[in-house]
Write an enzyme that holds these catalytic residues in place. Structure first.
Site: not given
Ligand code: EPZ
Length: 424
Positions: A23, A116, A121, A399
């Site tokens: 992130n 998602c 979101r 991911r």
């Protein structure tokens, strides 16, 4: 498509190293759109999401290559300011290109990310923030279309502390004319690193690490290199693996991590009976004799992260009592619960609250990954379930975790990646 086949009951012990933070990388990469030149992002993890962001920048004319954890980005060829639906639907973080594109080029066309696995979101805070900086923003056929002559400073208050909206508005504000104040800014380590990276590129940002960021717009920025911080969620996932499946009196040591970034989790692991010792860039955990039930309520940083909620529930399925886990960030981020129940976990849901009654054992079964952190919780449960657990659709975990099965094998887990035909 791949699945993980896990033979439970093998204890973990030994040392594992953490990769760079997903992130942080996903914010640092779009930040390079703010200045032409060549950048090197060291300690970049090899992840599907990094590949998706690389593909997105490539469609804009940016050259991106990742070799042995060094990401080289050359933005001198940028010619397109659009993020197409095909890529944005794969990864919500694609919206991070909105701020730099409209901030530097005065135009951006970015597909709305949609939902998602666990629900809607929204991106209203991103859009409202960019509008306050002077952009016109329309929604057209599923796309956010933003335009501006040159953005101007503004005072922005986020009603909800948002990591993504803080990052987007920050990247838009650094080239705006005048000063921008962002109140209730996110303070996650990934946002701190983004702000520090922007400063190394020539931006003027004050209040980094606090909820109040002040940005003095400049006319131009320049490229810079950066070393990505360790992934605190990967760190926490391996610590919970140690607490759950650690060898009696054995030690699981997590290296190349930042203990300062996982403070809330360390407190909760000690409450659950684990023994924790930390150094500058390592943490050792000795598993509890018995896992004590510990309630958790997720919160924005530095509170207990929502990205660790699923993994914590996996731990609590094996506790000696009843625990209550509440997610205040995402009310419906519980897709892992029905899958954990397939393994014999005793969990009841009410709204955003999971009540977990510890059970003496879990029984291996085939379970389905639905999203990144849900997959992590299913792998953790499989490590201690009796018999064999098969976790399907592991592209979800790829991911956000680099070679997770290899790292767990290093600790003694019996886990292997097997190709399968889901529709065969
Ligand atoms: C970031 O997502 C992370 N992703 C998420 O990690 C993480 O779960 C989340 O922050 C919370 O910590 C990346 O950094 C790429 P938010 P983001 O905006 O920025 C609401 C993972 O597993 N909200 O901080 O999308 C939102 O619905 C991923 O690595 C609005 O209402 O999260 C949520 O309830 C999953 N309007 C809350 O704010 C908006 O415009 C916090 O979301 C934006 C957000």
């Amino acid at each position: 498509m791949d699945k993980f086949v896990i033979h439970g009951g093998y204890h973990l012990e030994g040392t594992v190293s953490v990769s760079g933070a997903k992130n942080s990388t996903l914010a640092l990469m779009p930040a390079t759109l703010l200045a032409n030149g060549v950048y090197h992002l060291f300690n970049t993890p090899h992840l599907r999401d990094v590949k998706t962001m690389s593909d997105l920048l490539h469609t804009m004319g940016v050259e991106v290559s990742l070799n042995d954890h060094v990401l080289r980005i050359d933005t001198r060829g940028i010619q397109k300011f659009e993020a197409p639906y095909e890529l944005v639907k794969k990864m919500r973080a694609s919206i991070y290109v909105l701020g730099p594109l409209v901030g530097r080029f005065g135009e951006a066309k970015v597909s709305l990310p949609g939902g998602c696995a666990w629900g809607p979101r929204p991106v209203n805070l991103h859009i409202e923030g960019i509008r306050k900086l002077g952009a016109t923003v329309e929604l057209d056929a599923g796309y956010i279309v933003a335009r501006a002559q040159r953005l101007h400073g503004a005072r922005i208050l986020f009603d909800i502390s948002s990591v993504g909206a803080t990052g987007n508005v920050l990247m838009a504000a650094v080239l705006a004319k005048g000063t921008t104040l962002i109140e209730n800014a996110a303070q996650e380590p990934e946002i701190v690193q983004l702000a520090e990276f922007l400063v190394s590129m020539g931006a003027k940002i004050h209040g980094i690490g606090t909820g109040r960021l002040e940005v003095e717009g400049v006319d131009e920025l320049h490229p810079a290199d950066v070393t990505t911080i360790p992934d605190r969620i990967e760190t926490g996932t391996f610590l919970i693996a140690g607490a759950l499946a650690g060898k009696k009196h054995g030690v699981v040591r997590v290296e190349q991590c930042n203990p300062q970034h996982v403070g809330a989790l360390l407190v909760k692991l000690e409450d659950a009976g684990a023994s924790i010792s930390v150094g500058d860039n390592w943490i050792e955990i000795v598993p509890p004799e018995e896992i004590r039930p510990v309630n958790v309520t997720t919160a924005i940083y530095p509170g207990f992260p929502t990205d660790m909620q699923a993994q914590w529930i996996a731990l609590m399925t094996r506790s000696t009592g009843t625990s209550v886990i509440t997610d205040t960030i995402y009310y419906d981020r519980f897709m892992h619960v029905p899958e954990l129940q397939r393994l014999g976990a005793n969990i009841t849901m009410k709204d955003n609250i999971a009540t977990v009654v510890g059970v003496p054992k879990l029984i291996g079964a085939t379970v389905m990954s639905t999203d990144l952190r849900a997959s992590a919780s299913l792998i953790l449960a499989g490590l201690v379930a009796e018999g064999t657990t098969e976790v399907l659709r592991v592209y979800h975990i790829d991911r956000g975790y680099e070679s997770v099965e290899k790292k767990l094998q290093l600790l003694g887990a019996r886990i292997e990646r097997v190709e399968y035909d889901e529709f065969g």
